[in-house]
Design an enzyme around this catalytic site. Sequence first.
Site, PDB file in Angstrom:
ATOM      1  N   LYS A  14       0.632  -1.249  -0.113  1.00 26.94           N
ATOM      2  CA  LYS A  14       0.169  -0.290  -0.363  1.00 26.94           C
ATOM      3  C   LYS A  14       1.032   1.272   0.169  1.00 26.94           C
ATOM      4  O   LYS A  14       0.555   2.337  -0.854  1.00 26.94           O
ATOM      5  CB  LYS A  14      -0.978  -0.171   1.153  1.00 26.94           C
ATOM      6  CG  LYS A  14      -1.892  -1.067   1.212  1.00 26.94           C
ATOM      7  CD  LYS A  14      -2.963  -0.830   2.393  1.00 26.94           C
ATOM      8  CE  LYS A  14      -2.370  -0.930   3.767  1.00 26.94           C
ATOM      9  NZ  LYS A  14      -1.679  -2.304   4.779  1.00 26.94           N
ATOM     10  N   ARG A  89     -10.381   0.964   9.205  1.00 32.73           N
ATOM     11  CA  ARG A  89      -9.654  -0.017   9.171  1.00 32.73           C
ATOM     12  C   ARG A  89     -10.910  -0.339  10.131  1.00 32.73           C
ATOM     13  O   ARG A  89     -10.904  -1.989  10.045  1.00 32.73           O
ATOM     14  CB  ARG A  89      -8.515  -0.559  10.728  1.00 32.73           C
ATOM     15  CG  ARG A  89      -7.284  -0.859   9.791  1.00 32.73           C
ATOM     16  CD  ARG A  89      -6.821  -0.433   9.498  1.00 32.73           C
ATOM     17  NE  ARG A  89      -4.755  -1.680  10.055  1.00 32.73           N
ATOM     18  CZ  ARG A  89      -3.861  -0.382   8.887  1.00 32.73           C
ATOM     19  NH1 ARG A  89      -3.267   0.510   9.062  1.00 32.73           N
ATOM     20  NH2 ARG A  89      -3.191  -1.531   9.517  1.00 32.73           N
ATOM     21  N   ARG A 128      10.847  -6.633   4.231  1.00 31.12           N
ATOM     22  CA  ARG A 128      10.688  -5.028   5.083  1.00 31.12           C
ATOM     23  C   ARG A 128      11.307  -5.255   6.565  1.00 31.12           C
ATOM     24  O   ARG A 128      11.805  -4.424   6.739  1.00 31.12           O
ATOM     25  CB  ARG A 128       9.063  -4.989   5.225  1.00 31.12           C
ATOM     26  CG  ARG A 128       9.777  -3.415   5.478  1.00 31.12           C
ATOM     27  CD  ARG A 128       7.694  -2.552   5.182  1.00 31.12           C
ATOM     28  NE  ARG A 128       6.788  -3.678   6.550  1.00 31.12           N
ATOM     29  CZ  ARG A 128       6.159  -2.756   5.986  1.00 31.12           C
ATOM     30  NH1 ARG A 128       4.950  -2.507   5.558  1.00 31.12           N
ATOM     31  NH2 ARG A 128       5.038  -3.132   7.496  1.00 31.12           N
ATOM     32  N   ARG A 134      11.461  -2.187  11.246  1.00 30.64           N
ATOM     33  CA  ARG A 134      10.035  -2.071  12.075  1.00 30.64           C
ATOM     34  C   ARG A 134       9.573  -2.534  12.844  1.00 30.64           C
ATOM     35  O   ARG A 134      10.037  -3.887  12.958  1.00 30.64           O
ATOM     36  CB  ARG A 134       9.419  -2.081  10.890  1.00 30.64           C
ATOM     37  CG  ARG A 134       8.582  -0.404  10.629  1.00 30.64           C
ATOM     38  CD  ARG A 134       7.460  -1.202   9.374  1.00 30.64           C
ATOM     39  NE  ARG A 134       5.942  -1.237  10.268  1.00 30.64           N
ATOM     40  CZ  ARG A 134       5.271  -1.061   9.173  1.00 30.64           C
ATOM     41  NH1 ARG A 134       5.370  -0.568   8.079  1.00 30.64           N
ATOM     42  NH2 ARG A 134       4.353  -1.141   9.701  1.00 30.64           N
ATOM     43  N   ARG A 145      -0.752  -8.854  13.278  1.00 27.39           N
ATOM     44  CA  ARG A 145      -1.554  -8.356  12.176  1.00 27.39           C
ATOM     45  C   ARG A 145      -2.103  -8.742  11.295  1.00 27.39           C
ATOM     46  O   ARG A 145      -3.116  -7.947  11.129  1.00 27.39           O
ATOM     47  CB  ARG A 145       0.085  -7.218  11.818  1.00 27.39           C
ATOM     48  CG  ARG A 145       0.459  -5.929  13.085  1.00 27.39           C
ATOM     49  CD  ARG A 145       1.453  -4.882  12.268  1.00 27.39           C
ATOM     50  NE  ARG A 145       1.368  -4.637  11.044  1.00 27.39           N
ATOM     51  CZ  ARG A 145       2.608  -5.131  10.672  1.00 27.39           C
ATOM     52  NH1 ARG A 145       3.738  -5.711  11.277  1.00 27.39           N
ATOM     53  NH2 ARG A 145       2.886  -5.078   9.521  1.00 27.39           N
TER      54      ARG A 145
HETATM   55  P1  ADP Z   1       0.213  -2.428   8.064  1.00 29.48           P
HETATM   56  O1  ADP Z   1      -0.614  -1.875   6.503  1.00 29.48           O
HETATM   57  O2  ADP Z   1       1.811  -2.677   8.050  1.00 29.48           O
HETATM   58  O3  ADP Z   1      -0.214  -2.895   9.320  1.00 29.48           O
HETATM   59  P2  ADP Z   1       0.615   0.382   8.937  1.00 29.48           P
HETATM   60  O4  ADP Z   1       1.696   1.329   8.848  1.00 29.48           O
HETATM   61  O5  ADP Z   1      -0.663   0.667   8.321  1.00 29.48           O
HETATM   62  O6  ADP Z   1       0.911  -1.003   8.945  1.00 29.48           O
HETATM   63  O7  ADP Z   1       0.020   0.150  10.565  1.00 29.48           O
HETATM   64  C1  ADP Z   1       1.522   0.184  11.855  1.00 29.48           C
HETATM   65  C2  ADP Z   1       0.307  -0.193  12.736  1.00 29.48           C
HETATM   66  O8  ADP Z   1      -0.452   1.600  13.362  1.00 29.48           O
HETATM   67  C3  ADP Z   1      -1.005  -1.079  13.148  1.00 29.48           C
HETATM   68  O9  ADP Z   1      -0.451  -2.509  13.287  1.00 29.48           O
HETATM   69  C4  ADP Z   1      -1.452  -0.322  14.405  1.00 29.48           C
HETATM   70  O10 ADP Z   1      -1.362  -0.250  15.313  1.00 29.48           O
HETATM   71  C5  ADP Z   1      -1.635   0.989  13.878  1.00 29.48           C
HETATM   72  N1  ADP Z   1      -3.125   1.438  12.816  1.00 29.48           N
HETATM   73  C6  ADP Z   1      -2.311   2.545  12.091  1.00 29.48           C
HETATM   74  N2  ADP Z   1      -3.817   2.548  11.084  1.00 29.48           N
HETATM   75  C7  ADP Z   1      -4.437   2.483  12.148  1.00 29.48           C
HETATM   76  C8  ADP Z   1      -6.376   2.139  12.264  1.00 29.48           C
HETATM   77  N3  ADP Z   1      -6.960   3.170  11.239  1.00 29.48           N
HETATM   78  N4  ADP Z   1      -7.187   1.921  13.440  1.00 29.48           N
HETATM   79  C9  ADP Z   1      -5.905   1.098  14.251  1.00 29.48           C
HETATM   80  N5  ADP Z   1      -4.907   1.449  14.524  1.00 29.48           N
HETATM   81  C10 ADP Z   1      -4.259   2.036  13.156  1.00 29.48           C
END
Ligand code: ADP
Length: 196
Positions: A14, A89, A128, A134, A145
């Site tokens: 993404k 989400r 990654r 990370r 996740r």
């Molecule tokens: P990925 O898609 O690889 O899980 P992101 O960078 O989108 O990584 O998100 C990393 C973390 O940030 C998530 O695992 C969560 O803890 C938090 N996070 C991101 N976006 C949201 C959201 N919309 N609602 C709740 N937590 C979020």
Amino acid sequence: MTRLLIVGPPGAGKGTQAARISERFGIPTISTGDIFRTNIADETELGKQVKAIVDAGDYVPDSLTNALVTDRLNEADADGGFLLDGYPRTPDQVQYLTDLLAQRGHTLDAVIRLVADQDEIVRRLRQRSLDQGRVDDSEEAIRHRQDVYIRETAPLIDMFREQGLLIEVDGLGAIDDVTTRIFDALDERGLRTAAA
Ligand code: ADP
């Protein structure tokens, strides 16, 4: 004025594609994950509040996430449209965003779903974790996740489909090919750049 979402499981690519879509449409990418990570790195109040949650791969509470997105969408650069990455989400976040946009007389134009199979995704995330280090790319956190995504976020896809917003794009193959697929699909829906 283009208002887009990009959705897909962790590791679907993404972030990479979001940067290209942003550039083409001249709109900012708003990534909640990036915003949380920056705050954690800078040790802000918000960062301290969410660090343990994000590191474990759990979702930050909706109230906090919704407030953060509201603030970000209020910034001037989002007036001309935006691409949201990683938000909404949860059903609550979808409802919140829908209401927030409706208050302004706005709607979403499309939701881009990047589709990628599980094996490829796990391979990418392992890579990654080597490249970027990370904390939430440890094997255990990756698996967690993925589970959270399947449980919480995957069901939202059906909703976007029913609303006629969903564009499904194969996320496998070369990065440029995926970008071309996305641009073609957006073109087909009549979503073009200002210049086009
Ligand atoms: P990925 O898609 O690889 O899980 P992101 O960078 O989108 O990584 O998100 C990393 C973390 O940030 C998530 O695992 C969560 O803890 C938090 N996070 C991101 N976006 C949201 C959201 N919309 N609602 C709740 N937590 C979020």
